[in-house]
Design an enzyme around this catalytic site. Sequence first.
Site: not given
Length: 478
Positions: A11, A37, A112-113, A253
């Site tokens: 995210c 996302g 996020n996570g 990435y």
Amino acid sequence: MDTADRFNDECGVFGVFRNPGASALTALGLHALQHRGQEAAGIVACDRGKFRLERHMGLVDDNFTSQDVIDRLKGDCAIGHNRYSTTGEPALHNVQPLFAETAIGGFAVAHNGNITNARKLRETLRNSGSIFQSSSDTEVLIHLLATSTKATFIERFVDAIRQLEGAFALVALTDNLMVGCRDALGIRPLVIGDFEGSFVLASETCALDIIGARFVREVEPGEMVVISDRGMESVRPFPDRPSNRFCIFEYVYFARPDSTISGLSVYEVRKRIGRELAMEAPADADIVVPVPDSGTPAAIGYAEGAGLPFELGIIRNHYVGRTFIEPSDQIRHMGVKLKHNANRSVLKGKRVVLVDDSIVRGTTSMKIVEMVRDAGAAEVHMRIASPPTTDSCFYGVDTPEKSKLIASRMSVEELTRYIRVDSLAYLSIDGLYRAAGQDSRHDVPQYCDACFTGEYPTTLTDRTDRLPQDHLAFLEKA
Ligand code: AMP
């Protein structure tokens, strides 16, 4: 794989405090974070105590570019979220930011996570009467905060996050505060910016660049920054000194190459990865070709290191999303063809080094190699800009379960035959650490590299088959 604890895969989060253009700035920030996302996006704005929410499936551009939407999101403070989840049903009730009216006021949060004890916490909360409205792991934070007996938001927030395990970079909003917080290991990124005197929080620096905000610093691992009309204060919710275990896959990435993380340009790290790879795994070849876009900086580094020409032997169609968005294997196969095409004039008769950042299921590599061979390449030497991806991520990067990770099932020799290349080599874990600024991995690594090593730096309570790591026992004490 169980989906309940995987809803906050990959995210992007963003927030602006006290700026008349808060919602528009947040939409721009989310646009710059779109790579983190693509399934859904949301913004919550606060206008003198009144909260407004817009949450939609789809891209930021599809939903947050009209003046109407921005006008509806009135207020001088806003937070936003991009969501990427391929497992579980995509549902609007899981789209963030989440919002709740608590006994001490409205509270919005973007995460996020992945919280690795969310299921256990949810069970406990449910047994004591909490009613959940989503299957998002983030919702446990809201319930913990709402049921805390502490007096202020910040005390309640601290109380809540001390009970969380796993990875979280959070941006939260109340009627007079914006809060940014990272887990004790700083697994996921979060930076602080300054836009014309207004504080900004963002997953990556590329989201500061888009609005012309100045980079101030990163939120540190285990730090909570509390932004109010008095300025910014730093709170340390975790009693023991946190250690840094930032996700090394962000460098490989996930992050955008034009972002800077911990003082290192993601692009430069990727190029260094390529140079390390050229040293570790040279190939007798004529040209170096990236699998675009994710393999491009590493291929540039490889070409530099090997003294070979860099060529665009594969052209990517930019109007197709990342292949992982497609849910079924069948569509994923099609997706590769939709996305990449061989550039015959470059490849014909050449001995080609193909560089990609990672092999996950192996589908992309197999198709790309076939495509390059069909275009007349004489030899194909695959070089992967990371170690074999052998283990799933439980901290917010979407990876399939271990059994679907091809490197967990096949040796390099088997994989060489499977994807039909003349040679295949991965970067070593020490090579990756060198590229990311360390001299080697060491016994106490500076990054989370669980996807390459299977060593998870936190307890994984919701997966009873995993053992806690002793050196991080402080997370349990906290
Ligand atoms: P696969 O076909 O599963 O082996 O896909 C490998 C490709 O997916 C590589 O080219 C990577 O750039 C890309 N990739 C790796 N990890 C992820 C991820 N977590 N989400 C989306 N794409 C990824």
